[in-house]
Scaffold this motif. Structure first.
Motif, PDB file in Angstrom:
ATOM      1  N   LYS A  10     -11.160  17.018 -92.403  1.00  0.00           N
ATOM      2  CA  LYS A  10     -10.905  17.023 -93.851  1.00  0.00           C
ATOM      3  C   LYS A  10      -9.523  17.575 -94.160  1.00  0.00           C
ATOM      4  CE  LYS A  10     -15.695  17.204 -95.350  1.00  0.00           C
ATOM      5  NZ  LYS A  10     -16.749  17.972 -96.005  1.00  0.00           N
ATOM      6  N   TRP A  11      -9.143  18.620 -93.447  1.00  0.00           N
ATOM      7  CA  TRP A  11      -7.799  19.170 -93.629  1.00  0.00           C
ATOM      8  C   TRP A  11      -6.737  18.133 -93.276  1.00  0.00           C
ATOM      9  CZ3 TRP A  11      -3.931  19.993 -89.950  1.00  0.00           C
ATOM     10  CH2 TRP A  11      -2.802  20.657 -90.438  1.00  0.00           C
ATOM     11  N   LEU A  12      -6.922  17.427 -92.145  1.00  0.00           N
ATOM     12  CA  LEU A  12      -5.964  16.393 -91.733  1.00  0.00           C
ATOM     13  C   LEU A  12      -5.824  15.305 -92.787  1.00  0.00           C
ATOM     14  CD1 LEU A  12      -6.474  15.574 -87.941  1.00  0.00           C
ATOM     15  CD2 LEU A  12      -4.400  16.367 -89.060  1.00  0.00           C
ATOM     16  N   GLU A  13      -6.949  14.866 -93.331  1.00  0.00           N
ATOM     17  CA  GLU A  13      -6.906  13.817 -94.351  1.00  0.00           C
ATOM     18  C   GLU A  13      -6.137  14.256 -95.592  1.00  0.00           C
ATOM     19  OE1 GLU A  13     -10.992  12.840 -95.050  1.00  0.00           O
ATOM     20  OE2 GLU A  13     -11.098  11.512 -93.310  1.00  0.00           O
ATOM     21  N   GLY A  14      -6.111  15.540 -95.865  1.00  0.00           N
ATOM     22  CA  GLY A  14      -5.410  16.056 -97.031  1.00  0.00           C
ATOM     23  C   GLY A  14      -3.943  16.364 -96.797  1.00  0.00           C
ATOM     24  N   THR A  15      -3.481  16.281 -95.560  1.00  0.00           N
ATOM     25  CA  THR A  15      -2.067  16.549 -95.277  1.00  0.00           C
ATOM     26  C   THR A  15      -1.204  15.416 -95.827  1.00  0.00           C
ATOM     27  OG1 THR A  15      -2.195  15.452 -93.127  1.00  0.00           O
ATOM     28  CG2 THR A  15      -2.591  17.854 -93.168  1.00  0.00           C
ATOM     29  N   TRP A  17       0.964  13.572 -94.323  1.00  0.00           N
ATOM     30  CA  TRP A  17       1.002  12.401 -93.442  1.00  0.00           C
ATOM     31  C   TRP A  17      -0.341  11.669 -93.433  1.00  0.00           C
ATOM     32  CZ3 TRP A  17       1.652  17.418 -91.608  1.00  0.00           C
ATOM     33  CH2 TRP A  17       0.609  17.950 -90.868  1.00  0.00           C
ATOM     34  N   GLY A  18      -1.458  12.397 -93.542  1.00  0.00           N
ATOM     35  CA  GLY A  18      -2.763  11.737 -93.617  1.00  0.00           C
ATOM     36  C   GLY A  18      -2.907  10.928 -94.887  1.00  0.00           C
ATOM     37  N   ALA A  27       2.389   1.866 -94.582  1.00  0.00           N
ATOM     38  CA  ALA A  27       2.374   2.938 -93.576  1.00  0.00           C
ATOM     39  C   ALA A  27       1.304   2.727 -92.502  1.00  0.00           C
ATOM     40  CB  ALA A  27       2.195   4.293 -94.239  1.00  0.00           C
ATOM     41  N   TYR A  28       0.102   2.313 -92.886  1.00  0.00           N
ATOM     42  CA  TYR A  28      -0.952   2.143 -91.884  1.00  0.00           C
ATOM     43  C   TYR A  28      -0.606   1.034 -90.887  1.00  0.00           C
ATOM     44  CZ  TYR A  28      -5.585   2.475 -89.831  1.00  0.00           C
ATOM     45  OH  TYR A  28      -6.620   2.678 -88.967  1.00  0.00           O
ATOM     46  N   PRO A  29      -0.192  -0.157 -91.349  1.00  0.00           N
ATOM     47  CA  PRO A  29       0.180  -1.189 -90.371  1.00  0.00           C
ATOM     48  C   PRO A  29       1.385  -0.780 -89.515  1.00  0.00           C
ATOM     49  CG  PRO A  29       0.051  -2.149 -92.568  1.00  0.00           C
ATOM     50  CD  PRO A  29      -0.185  -0.682 -92.709  1.00  0.00           C
ATOM     51  N   LEU A  88      -2.899   7.734 -87.168  1.00  0.00           N
ATOM     52  CA  LEU A  88      -4.001   6.858 -87.568  1.00  0.00           C
ATOM     53  C   LEU A  88      -5.275   7.672 -87.779  1.00  0.00           C
ATOM     54  CD1 LEU A  88      -3.421   3.832 -85.161  1.00  0.00           C
ATOM     55  CD2 LEU A  88      -3.063   3.870 -87.642  1.00  0.00           C
ATOM     56  N   PHE A  89      -5.543   8.589 -86.857  1.00  0.00           N
ATOM     57  CA  PHE A  89      -6.722   9.442 -86.973  1.00  0.00           C
ATOM     58  C   PHE A  89      -6.664  10.285 -88.239  1.00  0.00           C
ATOM     59  CE2 PHE A  89      -8.723  13.610 -86.096  1.00  0.00           C
ATOM     60  CZ  PHE A  89     -10.039  13.189 -85.977  1.00  0.00           C
TER      61      PHE A  89
END
Length: 161
Positions: A10-15, A17-18, A27-29, A88-89
């Motif tokens: 959850k922390w990573l998703e909120g950074t 870069w996430g 960005a994703y592709p 990506l993760f």
């Protein structure tokens, strides 16, 4: 332990870069392109050495010489793979954590394949010192190829789970 991983996800998703990789149109592709480019370098150099240990390829240089020639490229590719994979993760980390194929890939196959790769790289100097490689070297090269096929198969299955 799982709660700790979920909190980290959850922390990573909120950074920045996430969030950036997840919400940007390009960005994703682009991150996938980085990841797949690194995979091409990493797996291509692995495969070249493994096939040489199996006896395939031109006989201009020994497997040990090929290992030395590809060593830097091999680990540059690995660093690119890790960077792209981490980005990506981090974009949807919580969904990756519950994905069975992702768990098999990162929890079992990748660690096994990396440890085996390091072993093959280390022993290739000894095994590949002459044109004729011992049977254990051939087995090790084939085992590494099969481990990376498992990694790739698990990765391809991630969208299906």
């Amino acid at each position: 332990m799982y709660d700790l991983l979920v909190g980290f996800a959850k922390w990573l998703e909120g950074t920045p870069w996430g969030t950036g990789v997840r919400t940007s149109l390009w960005a994703y592709p682009f991150t996938q392109l980085i990841h797949f480019t690194g995979l091409s370098i990493w797996l291509g150099t692995n495969l070249a050495l493994d096939l040489r240990l199996l006896g395939f390829g031109k006989r201009r240089e020994t497997a040990a010489q090929l290992r030395d020639d590809l060593f830097a490229w091999n680990w540059i590719g690995f660093c690119i793979v890790v960077l792209g994979g981490f980005l990506l993760f981090s974009s949807t980390a919580t969904t990756f954590l519950v994905n069975v194929a992702f768990r098999w890939k990162l929890g079992l196959f990748v660690p096994l394949a990396i440890v085996w790769h390091i072993f093959v790289q280390w022993k290739a100097r000894e095994w590949g010192a002459t044109q004729n490689t011992p049977a254990i070297a051939k087995f090790s090269g084939l085992a590494e190829i099969l481990l990376w096929v498992c990694v790739i198969t698990a990765a391809v299955e991630i969208p299906n789970h």
